[in-house]
Design a protein around this motif. Structure first.
Motif: not given
Ligand SMILES: Nc1ncnc2c1ncn2[C@@H]1O[C@H](COP(=O)(O)OP(=O)(O)OP(=O)(O)O)[C@@H](O)[C@H]1O
Ligand SMILES: [Mg+2]
Lengths: 335, 291, 252
Positions: B116-119, B214
């Motif tokens: 679920k993280e931002y990349h 994301s």
């Protein structure tokens, strides 16, 4: 005797009432009651939405906006300004109805995807306002809502009440209340559909030109049903706010709007009891799928897609068509 | 003063170019099949996320991009073949729900695979911003605009010069007639979804260094693309580009001069205003319905 | 006396196509007035203009002496105009009888309050409307379908159902666009009787029809359109002998 009953127009309503009466026997704990009460409130909302989508054939992808407005009107009026619940509920519905009428007029001239775009936009704008007017709404963190109160008598999910010598818990009282509300909502919807107004609404779906040449003011009826469905949403939003005791802008979100319209389409557009089934299924599904943990959303999306591909008319219409085909076959076999 | 204005303009044009590409994707599918594909945003997400994760695994950037685009293309074809085609007879709303189901499904998978993280994706070239009259321009913006322009020109050539492109156009105008002259409409539909997915994924890749990426970025980007397409008039290629750019610019100006909290509200008010005066968007066909 | 329907210098263009051009004529109350002409002559467009579905590019239409320029189709219906369609417009999401009851929309005003509580007055009116609709269905000859879904009806029955719906509105003038199209000889003969019955009851009939035998036998006057323009206008006798018509239409 039984036969005439089975054919009467209120058959479905009676069956629904029986289910609601019997259901508590299967409800084990307060959580079950909470879930079913939510179901009833949401079901009443989509019964209203179905008047617009299923019967009048007008798409709305922003109906949670009206639900959210009703919820926040109640939250602010009772919580911040100390109004009593019933006036808040009623005034909220009138205000939301008026807003729906004002935006509905220009929007409902649009057709198909443009109408979905416009309703989506209205829903989004409402959600954004609720998110950003922090002083009024508490912003994204949400706001608490007092218990439902009538004549100084409070209906709280955590209370305990004595009725005619029988003691019931608050969550049971809410269940009874929500059930009655749902039955009334359904009764009104059924009455509306089977009336000159209802025919006019359905004719807008069936053939707008045919409607207009026999004298139906199609613009007026579209506005009317838009307002009615918005009032349904507002009233149910108000009750939902009281029941939950706490609301966030999620109640007005795009996701919520999509959930509503999905309940209508999945259950069966144009079938009042179908959309109730849709509400029940889509409220239950996440509970069932929670066991899949990570895969919950994957499963949900898959089930949604497959159901709609293989039952485009929706669950209840497909099931009843299937059953009556079976019955006819059986009857044919005997003859 | 000018610097500030230019700053907002750059931001607006950059994001607007992305919207235009998404809107073109909507337009392509709409023209071929009259479906509004609510899963369009997921192609962007797939493009960005796949590229990020492949480069993180040590795959060279160029190869990662190519693989990500291919993945999205396959997804586009699969969407048409397995979700849209079997439901041909369905109602408009039913089709909308099907594509929403598809987008939830794709997003669910992305969440399982990528979390679920931002990349964060690196700029394609330098991180050094460029200064123009006091405004700073992210070098990546030039990539977005350049690649956007190339794609638009490519699309125009594709539709006017190639046989396949002409077949898609013919099918969008009249399915029956197209079938009669021997066009395999099922192939054409799949192709439209594929090209649309390619467009979306490329947009998702070039814009990823600016917006981050994301698993759930597709929802809002997809909706903005739909807004842009509707502003321009569904089905109009020119409309999609104009709609995308104007939406991006209006949004950036609103965020700059009014309030960034309300920039999305401005975008949605803009579509309402346009539809209020032009019920079929800026470039939508004006037809009198036959009865 | 003034004409019931009067059309003056009517023009309708779609882009470059002039579907109707400089058309004038008038229909007296009680007449059967037919519009004929080859495919694409502009007959349906003319009906769409008269019933307010299209707005004229130029020209004027008067209903009972009143200009209809600002009137919506439903407002024209309130003034006694109703019609059927060449491309049938049936509400397939309703039963057959409900389609006919829809035709009684203007006679069935009930408030939202009455409706939501289904008060006795509404039930009475509904029962009466249902009875009247059933009579009309018998009258036009689709009494077999009283309880049917509209989607389960045959083509010919649907065409009659549409006429029943229009009659339910109790119009002063009824416009029928190709009611005989797709009907067999027996059905067409029944239709001819039906139109005659409608006319005999004092309803003005405007008719678009390709079936010459039917048209010539039934009409008081005829209008012949060709490429959107009036080729001839007059009694069946005059039309039959008009050299232009013979050359351009009947002869070919
Ligand atoms: N809504 C519309 N948009 C564009 N062109 C139209 C429209 N309606 C009619 N036309 C054109 O106007 C012309 C007249 O059409 P119309 O349907 O009025 O003919 P008609 O006399 O009723 O023919 P038919 O006997 O085949 O029913 C045709 O060229 C048709 O293509
Ligand atoms: Mg015609």
């Amino acid at each position: 005797m039984l036969n005439t009953f089975m054919q009467s127009r209120l058959r479905g309503l009676v069956i629904l009432a029986l289910i609601l009466v019997i259901l508590p026997a299967f409800l084990g704990n307060p959580f079950h009651y909470e879930l079913v009460t939510q179901m009833a409130i949401i079901a009443a909302t989509v019964v209203g939405l179905n008047l617009l989508v299923g019967f009048a054939g007008q798409i709305s992808l922003g109906h949670a906006g009206f639900f959210g407005l009703g919820a926040y009107f109640t939250g602010i009026a009772t919580g911040t300004y100390g109004w009593s619940s019933v006036p808040a509920l009623v005034v909220g519905a009138i205000v939301v109805g008026a807003i729906a009428w004002i935006v509905g007029r220009p929007i409902l001239r649009l057709k198909g995807h443009y109408l979905s775009m416009a309703t989506l936009a209205v829903g989004f704008i409402i959600a954004i306002i609720l998110n950003n007017e922090r002083a009024l709404t508490g912003g994204p963190d949400g706001m608490p809502v007092p218990a439902f109160e009538i004549f100084g008598w409070e209906l709280s999910a955590f209370g305990r009440y004595s009725l005619f010598g029988i003691t019931i818990e608050g969550f049971q009282a809410w269940y009874i209340f929500a059930s009655v509300v749902l039955l009334v909502a359904v009764w009104f919807a059924l009455n509306l559909i089977e009336s000159p107004i209802g025919r006019a609404l359905r004719s807008v779906h069936g053939s707008e030109v045919a409607a207009s040449v026999v004298g139906v003011n199609t613009a007026k009826y579209k506005s009317l049903v838009f307002v009615i469905s918005a009032i349904y949403a507002s009233l149910m939003g108000s009750l939902y706010a009281h029941f939950q005791g706490f609301i966030t802008p999620a109640v007005a979100s795009f996701e919520f709007s999509i959930l509503f319209i999905t309940m209508v389409v999945l259950g069966g557009m144009g079938s009042t009891f179908g959309v109730i089934l849709g509400a029940v299924v889509l409220k239950l599904l996440p509970q069932v799928l929670a066991d899949f943990q990570e895969l919950e959303h994957v499963m949900f999306g898959l089930i949604l897609m497959l159901t709609m591909i293989f039952m485009p008319k929706g669950l209840l219409p497909t099931l009843t068509a299937f059953v009556s085909k079976k019955m006819r076959k059986k009857a044919g076999g005997e003859a | 003063m000018l610097a500030e204005f230019l700053q907002y303009l750059f931001t607006g044009i950059t994001i607007g170019a992305t919207y235009a590409l998404i809107a073109l994707g909507f337009t392509l599918i709409y023209n071929a099949s009259h479906v509004i594909n609510f899963a369009q945003g997921e192609f962007l997400m797939i493009g960005g996320m796949a590229t990020v994760s492949l480069t993180a695994m040590g795959v060279p950037m160029i190869l990662a991009v190519v693989l990500a685009v291919i993945l999205a293309g396959i997804l586009g074809v699969a969407l048409q073949r397995f979700a849209i085609a079997p439901a041909k007879q369905a109602d408009v709303v039913t089709l909308i729900i099907i594509t929403i189901g598809a987008s939830i499904f794709i997003r669910g998978i992305a969440q399982v695979v990528w979390g679920k993280e931002y990349h964060v994706m690196q700029n394609f070239s330098t991180d050094q911003p460029i200064e123009v009259f006091g405004a700073v321009l992210n070098s990546q913006s030039l990539w977005v605009l350049g690649i956007g322009a190339i794609l638009v020109v490519g699309l125009v050539l594709f539709f006017t010069k190639t046989l396949i492109g002409k077949a898609i156009l013919a099918t969008s105008m009249n399915k029956e007639a197209a079938r009669l002259v021997g066009i395999r409409t099922q192939m054409v539909l799949m192709l439209a979804f594929m090209v649309s997915a390619l467009l979306g994924s490329v947009a998702g890749i070039v814009v990823a260094p600016i917006t981050f990426t994301s698993y759930d970025i597709g929802i809002i980007l997809g909706l903005k693309g739909f807004v842009a397409a509707a502003i321009g008039g569904l089905g109009s290629g020119v409309g999609a580009v104009v709609g995308g750019l104007s939406l991006g610019i209006v949004e950036a100006m609103a965020a700059g001069y009014i309030s960034s909290d309300y920039k999305d509200a401005v975008a949605f008010s803009m579509i309402l205003l346009v539809l209020f005066f032009m019920p079929r968007g800026l470039f939508g066909a004006k037809v009198v319905e036959r009865v | 006396m003034t004409a019931l329907v009067e059309v003056k210098g009517l023009d309708k263009a779609f882009g470059g196509v002039h579907a109707v051009e400089g058309v004038s004529f008038s229909v007296e109350a009680g007449q059967v007035y037919s519009v004929i002409g080859p495919n694409g002559a502009g007959k349906t467009t003319l009906f769409n203009l008269i019933t307010g579905l299209y707005t004229p590019t130029k020209g004027e239409i008067l209903l009972n002496g009143e200009s209809t320029a600002k009137l919506e189709p439903n407002e024209l219906a309130e003034r006694g105009m109703c019609r059927t369609f060449q491309q049938m417009q049936i509400c397939m999401n309703m039963t057959a009888i409900e389609n006919v009851m829809l035709g009684r929309h203007l006679q069935l005003k009930s408030s939202l309050f009455t409706t939501l509580f289904r008060l006795p007055s509404l039930r009475r009116n509904e029962a009466a409307a249902r009875k009247r609709a059933a009579e009309l269905m018998e009258y036009v000859g689709c009494g077999d379908y009283l309880d049917a879904e509209a989607s389960a009806m045959s083509y010919g029955a649907l065409k009659r159902l549409e006429i029943a719906r229009a009659l339910a509105a109790e119009p002063k003038v009824i416009l029928l666009d190709e009611p005989a199209a797709g009907l067999n000889a027996v059905e067409t003969a029944a239709l001819e009787d039906l139109i005659r019955k409608i006319a005999d009851q004092g309803t003005t009939v405007m008719l678009v029809e390709h079936d010459m035998k039917l048209v010539m036998g039934i009409s008081d006057r005829l209008l012949v359109l060709n490429y959107g323009r009036v080729l001839a206008e007059g009694t069946p006798e005059e039309i039959r002998q008009n050299p232009d018509v013979i050359a351009a239409y009947l002869g070919g």
